[in-house]
Design a protein around this motif. Structure first.
Motif, PDB file in Angstrom:
ATOM      1  N   ASN A   1      24.079  89.720  18.401  1.00 36.52           N
ATOM      2  CA  ASN A   1      23.501  88.684  19.256  1.00 36.52           C
ATOM      3  C   ASN A   1      22.421  87.959  18.456  1.00 36.52           C
ATOM      4  O   ASN A   1      21.531  88.602  17.886  1.00 36.52           O
ATOM      5  CB  ASN A   1      22.904  89.296  20.519  1.00 36.52           C
ATOM      6  N   ALA A   2      22.539  86.624  18.390  1.00 34.47           N
ATOM      7  CA  ALA A   2      21.553  85.831  17.636  1.00 34.47           C
ATOM      8  C   ALA A   2      21.183  84.595  18.449  1.00 34.47           C
ATOM      9  O   ALA A   2      22.027  84.010  19.148  1.00 34.47           O
ATOM     10  CB  ALA A   2      22.118  85.432  16.271  1.00 34.47           C
ATOM     11  N   ARG A   3      19.922  84.214  18.364  1.00 34.91           N
ATOM     12  CA  ARG A   3      19.439  83.004  19.031  1.00 34.91           C
ATOM     13  C   ARG A   3      18.550  82.219  18.073  1.00 34.91           C
ATOM     14  O   ARG A   3      17.744  82.819  17.345  1.00 34.91           O
ATOM     15  CB  ARG A   3      18.648  83.332  20.301  1.00 34.91           C
ATOM     16  N   ALA A   4      18.721  80.910  18.088  1.00 31.37           N
ATOM     17  CA  ALA A   4      17.901  80.025  17.249  1.00 31.37           C
ATOM     18  C   ALA A   4      17.378  78.881  18.121  1.00 31.37           C
ATOM     19  O   ALA A   4      18.140  78.274  18.900  1.00 31.37           O
ATOM     20  CB  ALA A   4      18.711  79.479  16.085  1.00 31.37           C
ATOM     21  N   TYR A   5      16.085  78.573  17.982  1.00 27.64           N
ATOM     22  CA  TYR A   5      15.443  77.491  18.720  1.00 27.64           C
ATOM     23  C   TYR A   5      15.000  76.439  17.694  1.00 27.64           C
ATOM     24  O   TYR A   5      14.168  76.731  16.818  1.00 27.64           O
ATOM     25  CB  TYR A   5      14.241  77.991  19.509  1.00 27.64           C
TER      26      TYR A   5
ATOM     27  N   ASN B   1      27.480  78.797  21.077  1.00 31.34           N
ATOM     28  CA  ASN B   1      27.065  77.775  22.062  1.00 31.34           C
ATOM     29  C   ASN B   1      25.809  77.068  21.576  1.00 31.34           C
ATOM     30  O   ASN B   1      24.891  77.707  21.035  1.00 31.34           O
ATOM     31  CB  ASN B   1      26.783  78.406  23.422  1.00 31.34           C
ATOM     32  N   ILE B   2      25.778  75.749  21.812  1.00 31.04           N
ATOM     33  CA  ILE B   2      24.580  74.947  21.523  1.00 31.04           C
ATOM     34  C   ILE B   2      24.233  74.192  22.801  1.00 31.04           C
ATOM     35  O   ILE B   2      25.108  73.559  23.420  1.00 31.04           O
ATOM     36  CB  ILE B   2      24.814  73.959  20.368  1.00 31.04           C
ATOM     37  N   ARG B   3      22.954  74.250  23.177  1.00 29.25           N
ATOM     38  CA  ARG B   3      22.468  73.544  24.364  1.00 29.25           C
ATOM     39  C   ARG B   3      21.202  72.774  23.999  1.00 29.25           C
ATOM     40  O   ARG B   3      20.269  73.341  23.415  1.00 29.25           O
ATOM     41  CB  ARG B   3      22.123  74.535  25.493  1.00 29.25           C
ATOM     42  N   ALA B   4      21.183  71.455  24.344  1.00 31.16           N
ATOM     43  CA  ALA B   4      19.942  70.692  24.203  1.00 31.16           C
ATOM     44  C   ALA B   4      18.953  71.178  25.264  1.00 31.16           C
ATOM     45  O   ALA B   4      19.331  71.412  26.419  1.00 31.16           O
ATOM     46  CB  ALA B   4      20.204  69.199  24.362  1.00 31.16           C
ATOM     47  N   THR B   5      17.701  71.365  24.887  1.00 31.47           N
ATOM     48  CA  THR B   5      16.749  71.956  25.812  1.00 31.47           C
ATOM     49  C   THR B   5      16.041  70.918  26.689  1.00 31.47           C
ATOM     50  O   THR B   5      15.503  71.266  27.736  1.00 31.47           O
ATOM     51  CB  THR B   5      15.698  72.766  25.029  1.00 31.47           C
ATOM     52  N   ASP B   6      16.021  69.655  26.278  1.00 29.69           N
ATOM     53  CA  ASP B   6      15.398  68.626  27.108  1.00 29.69           C
ATOM     54  C   ASP B   6      16.324  68.308  28.283  1.00 29.69           C
ATOM     55  O   ASP B   6      17.536  68.148  28.124  1.00 29.69           O
ATOM     56  CB  ASP B   6      15.142  67.366  26.278  1.00 29.69           C
ATOM     57  N   PHE B   7      15.726  68.198  29.487  1.00 30.95           N
ATOM     58  CA  PHE B   7      16.561  68.060  30.686  1.00 30.95           C
ATOM     59  C   PHE B   7      17.300  66.725  30.714  1.00 30.95           C
ATOM     60  O   PHE B   7      18.295  66.569  31.405  1.00 30.95           O
ATOM     61  CB  PHE B   7      15.695  68.215  31.940  1.00 30.95           C
ATOM     62  N   GLN B   8      16.822  65.713  29.966  1.00 32.72           N
ATOM     63  CA  GLN B   8      17.503  64.435  29.944  1.00 32.72           C
ATOM     64  C   GLN B   8      18.654  64.399  28.944  1.00 32.72           C
ATOM     65  O   GLN B   8      19.481  63.496  28.987  1.00 32.72           O
ATOM     66  CB  GLN B   8      16.505  63.318  29.609  1.00 32.72           C
ATOM     67  N   ASN B   9      18.672  65.375  28.048  1.00 35.30           N
ATOM     68  CA  ASN B   9      19.724  65.442  27.026  1.00 35.30           C
ATOM     69  C   ASN B   9      20.770  66.465  27.482  1.00 35.30           C
ATOM     70  O   ASN B   9      20.490  67.658  27.586  1.00 35.30           O
ATOM     71  CB  ASN B   9      19.134  65.842  25.684  1.00 35.30           C
TER      72      ASN B   9
ATOM     73  N   GLN C   1      16.185  65.833  20.597  1.00 37.37           N
ATOM     74  CA  GLN C   1      17.300  66.648  20.114  1.00 37.37           C
ATOM     75  C   GLN C   1      16.961  68.142  19.972  1.00 37.37           C
ATOM     76  O   GLN C   1      17.725  68.890  19.364  1.00 37.37           O
ATOM     77  CB  GLN C   1      17.783  66.108  18.757  1.00 37.37           C
ATOM     78  N   ASP C   2      15.840  68.568  20.538  1.00 39.48           N
ATOM     79  CA  ASP C   2      15.546  70.010  20.516  1.00 39.48           C
ATOM     80  C   ASP C   2      16.700  70.771  21.179  1.00 39.48           C
ATOM     81  O   ASP C   2      17.220  70.327  22.214  1.00 39.48           O
ATOM     82  CB  ASP C   2      14.254  70.313  21.270  1.00 39.48           C
ATOM     83  N   ASP C   3      17.100  71.910  20.580  1.00 36.79           N
ATOM     84  CA  ASP C   3      18.222  72.645  21.164  1.00 36.79           C
ATOM     85  C   ASP C   3      18.084  74.148  20.933  1.00 36.79           C
ATOM     86  O   ASP C   3      17.229  74.630  20.159  1.00 36.79           O
ATOM     87  CB  ASP C   3      19.557  72.137  20.620  1.00 36.79           C
ATOM     88  N   GLU C   4      18.953  74.870  21.606  1.00 35.03           N
ATOM     89  CA  GLU C   4      19.035  76.332  21.501  1.00 35.03           C
ATOM     90  C   GLU C   4      20.470  76.712  21.128  1.00 35.03           C
ATOM     91  O   GLU C   4      21.419  76.235  21.742  1.00 35.03           O
ATOM     92  CB  GLU C   4      18.665  76.997  22.825  1.00 35.03           C
ATOM     93  N   THR C   5      20.593  77.538  20.106  1.00 42.14           N
ATOM     94  CA  THR C   5      21.908  77.994  19.642  1.00 42.14           C
ATOM     95  C   THR C   5      22.032  79.497  19.889  1.00 42.14           C
ATOM     96  O   THR C   5      21.117  80.260  19.546  1.00 42.14           O
ATOM     97  CB  THR C   5      22.093  77.711  18.146  1.00 42.14           C
ATOM     98  N   THR C   6      23.148  79.928  20.466  1.00 43.94           N
ATOM     99  CA  THR C   6      23.381  81.355  20.690  1.00 43.94           C
ATOM    100  C   THR C   6      24.684  81.770  19.999  1.00 43.94           C
ATOM    101  O   THR C   6      25.687  81.044  20.037  1.00 43.94           O
ATOM    102  CB  THR C   6      23.481  81.675  22.185  1.00 43.94           C
ATOM    103  N   ASP C   7      24.630  82.907  19.355  1.00 43.45           N
ATOM    104  CA  ASP C   7      25.806  83.511  18.723  1.00 43.45           C
ATOM    105  C   ASP C   7      25.981  84.906  19.306  1.00 43.45           C
ATOM    106  O   ASP C   7      25.044  85.731  19.242  1.00 43.45           O
ATOM    107  CB  ASP C   7      25.616  83.639  17.204  1.00 43.45           C
ATOM    108  N   GLU C   8      27.142  85.177  19.849  1.00 42.28           N
ATOM    109  CA  GLU C   8      27.444  86.508  20.375  1.00 42.28           C
ATOM    110  C   GLU C   8      28.795  86.955  19.830  1.00 42.28           C
ATOM    111  O   GLU C   8      29.785  86.213  19.940  1.00 42.28           O
ATOM    112  CB  GLU C   8      27.461  86.498  21.904  1.00 42.28           C
ATOM    113  N   TYR C   9      28.812  88.158  19.273  1.00 33.56           N
ATOM    114  CA  TYR C   9      30.033  88.667  18.657  1.00 33.56           C
ATOM    115  C   TYR C   9      30.197  90.142  19.031  1.00 33.56           C
ATOM    116  O   TYR C   9      29.228  90.915  19.010  1.00 33.56           O
ATOM    117  CB  TYR C   9      29.957  88.532  17.137  1.00 33.56           C
ATOM    118  N   ILE C  10      31.408  90.516  19.382  1.00 31.49           N
ATOM    119  CA  ILE C  10      31.703  91.918  19.655  1.00 31.49           C
ATOM    120  C   ILE C  10      33.101  92.224  19.126  1.00 31.49           C
ATOM    121  O   ILE C  10      34.025  91.408  19.257  1.00 31.49           O
ATOM    122  CB  ILE C  10      31.601  92.250  21.157  1.00 31.49           C
TER     123      ILE C  10
END
Length: 596
Positions: free
Chosen positions: A450-454, A514-522, A469-478
């Motif tokens: 499990n990895a997360r990057a901000y 998964n990549i998600r933009a963190t600003d609510f307008q993006n 363009q601030d975002d959050e990236t998650t990596d999950e592997y099993i």
């Protein structure tokens, strides 16, 4: 679902083979007693054990010239040593009758009547008889030694009871082993040089039998009906005789499979009248072979592409398996009990067989300490004897990276990233020798990541539409991996070692990115899912000691990469792109490996 069903079906077949393969009883440690020494409760390295109907233990000690009686827990009850009435010369075997009288096979010197100046003595096998409380009763010789003086050329100088010079006639092979047994009526049976002598309770010679039929006989016992069983070691069989010495039957033949016998034999009449036979069969699992063509890498592992460092590339076992077998009074094989000697345990690696009592309890002796360990018969599979290897590794890291473009003049950091990473890796391996020829191994592995990057862009934004363009990236592997191996040893001999093997293997994994933009307008986001499976089944068979045949079927989904699908939405939430990829590769692998 169809693929999973096929894998489960194959694994079920292999598990069924493991379940229905013969699983023999084994033993469990009960207690320990004795040890090296000359005092009561201690022994030399030359001892023989026998048991009475109450479970008491009798030990004849050749070097310490004594007999000890111990309770079932190994605590000393009494000791018999020589005195004015008798002397032990070389006591070597012991028996107890229904009245708990004690019989010791030994050697004795007897004065030849009518000889004088010097007196001449005969030296020959005898039996000392004692009462249940250890009082001396009499000494019986197998023949009348008081009248035999023809072999004077074999006489050696001696000293008589008065301290005068004398001669003693010594037969050949005085180092030969004697064996003694007694029936419920007190009749005595002595096995000497492939002949059985029967004496009455008062020591009178009754008959002699077995000559010409026995070869290198190594033990004699009597059942409750008075039948005599002789361990006919040289012929790899047990011979049964009636009370009057008539041959009744024999059972067993050379070999190491069920009902067969090999090496030196030891006999015990069990409480239920069956015959317990211990032989010298050793199923060595302690060597690292140096034979070059025994170092082949397991091709089944190569096909799956999933190497397992816990599966040895060379045969490297840590145990020796030995056995004793139960036969009915007619010689029919009933069951086999296996016991293991753990060569990797410094306290148990020098254990050797000592005796089996009428209840089937096993006694092993530590050849270093001379301590005797008692084991009881248990169920076929004991969790304590399953070889278990468990490894678990947890990794965790955190980091931060900050970048400011070298060409701008502002004081803002243009890129700021924080990362967290966690990975768990666990492997469990279970191995068990179901029998001396059948071994089952199961390996399960798990990897979870499990990895997360901000990511933040605190400087001026260059986005023409003004989106942050601030975002959050998650990596999950099993990923999981399961492998079942069933090994059947075809030949245990070191230089002709052959094995057949069946295996089933399954592994699979899933990766979510998964990549998600963190600003609510993006509303920008990316969802990507990747997955893969691999299964394989196969068989391996050694043809002779130089050729191995392997047949393996494997399927990779997909071949060489992961199945994937993704969807991407832009900053305004509009679906911008999708993708999908999958594949299947099926292989059948046939190989003949040989070394000449």
């Amino acid at each position: 679902m169809r693929l999973i069903s096929v894998i489960l079906f194959v694994i079920s077949i292999l598990l069924a083979a493991a379940t229905f393969a013969p699983a023999y009883k084994t033993v469990q440690f009960v207690s320990e007693f004795g040890g090296k020494g000359e005092t009561l409760g201690k022994f030399s390295d030359k001892t023989q054990l026998v048991f009475d109907g109450n479970g008491n233990i009798y030990v004849v000690d050749t070097d310490n010239l004594c007999v000890q009686k111990l309770n079932p827990d190994g605590k000393p009850i009494m000791e018999i040593t020589g005195g004015d009435e008798f002397l032990f010369a070389r006591p070597m075997d012991i028996a107890v009758d229904g009245e708990l009288n004690i019989y010791i096979a030994d050697w004795n010197s007897v004065y030849i009547r009518g000889t004088d100046s010097p007196k001449i003595y005969n030296y020959g096998p005898c039996v000392h008889k004692f009462s249940s409380d250890g009082k001396f009763i009499a000494t019986f010789t197998l023949e009348d030694l008081s009248q035999k003086a023809e072999e004077k050329e074999n006489a050696i100088p001696a000293v008589d009871t008065d301290g005068n010079f004398a001669l003693m006639i010594v037969p050949q092979k005085t180092d030969r082993q004697l064996y003694v047994a007694a029936d419920i009526d007190g009749n005595i049976y002595v096995l000497d040089q492939d002949a059985v002598y029967k004496l009455s309770p008062s020591g009178e010679f009754l008959l002699r039998f077995g000559e010409g039929r026995l070869y290198q006989a190594a033990d004699v016992v009597v059942d409750a009906k008075g039948n005599i069983y002789v361990a006919d070691t040289g012929n790899r069989r047990i011979s049964k005789f009636s009370q009057d010495g008539k041959f009744l039957l024999s059972f067993g033949k050379k070999g190491d499979t069920d009902g067969c016998l090999t090496g030196t034999l030891n006999l015990t009449i069990a409480s239920n009248g069956t015959v317990l036979v211990v032989d010298s069969a050793r199923y060595e699992k302690v060597f690292k072979t140096s034979i070059e063509h025994r170092k082949f890498i397991n091709s089944a592992i190569l096909v799956t592409g999933q190497d397992d460092p816990l599966i040895p590339r060379k045969r490297d076992f840590r145990t020796v398996i030995r056995r004793f077998q139960r036969f009915d009074e007619n010689g029919g094989f009933q069951e086999k009990i296996l016991y293991r000697i753990d060569k990797s345990d410094p306290e148990l690696k020098n254990m050797e067989f000592k005796a089996v009592d009428p209840d089937g309890n096993l006694y092993l002796i530590d050849k270093d300490r001379l301590a005797i360990r008692k084991y009881s018969i248990q169920s076929p599979i004991r969790w304590a004897e399953v070889e278990k290897t468990v490894s678990c590794q947890l990794q965790h890291s955190q980091s931060r990276s900050q970048i400011d473009n070298f060409y701008d003049l502002d004081s803002y950091i243009d890129f700021d990233e924080r990362e967290r990473y966690t990975q768990l890796t666990a492997t469990m391996r279970l191995s068990y020798d179901m029998t001396e020829t059948f071994r089952a191994s199961l390996v399960n592995s798990l990897i979870s990541m499990n990895a997360r990057a901000y990511d933040k862009y605190p400087g001026e934004y260059a986005d023409p539409d003004g989106f942050i363009q601030d975002d959050e990236t998650t990596d999950e592997y099993i990923a999981i991996r399961t492998r079942l191996d069933l090994s059947f040893i075809l030949d245990h001999d070191l230089f002709s070692y052959r094995v057949a093997n069946l295996f089933a293997y399954f592994s699979g994994g899933r990766y979510d990115f998964n990549i998600r933009a963190t600003d609510f307008q993006n509303r920008r986001r990316l969802d990507e899912h990747l997955w893969w499976t691999v299964w394989a089944v196969g068989a391996r068979y050694d043809i002779g000691n130089a050729v191995r045949l392997s047949l393996i079927a494997a399927q990779h989904r997909p071949p060489g990469f992961m199945n994937y699908e993704y969807k991407y939405w832009d900053e305004q939430g509009e679906l911008y792109g999708t993708g999908f990829g999958s594949g299947t590769s099926t292989e059948v692998f046939i190989a003949v490996d040989g070394a000449f």
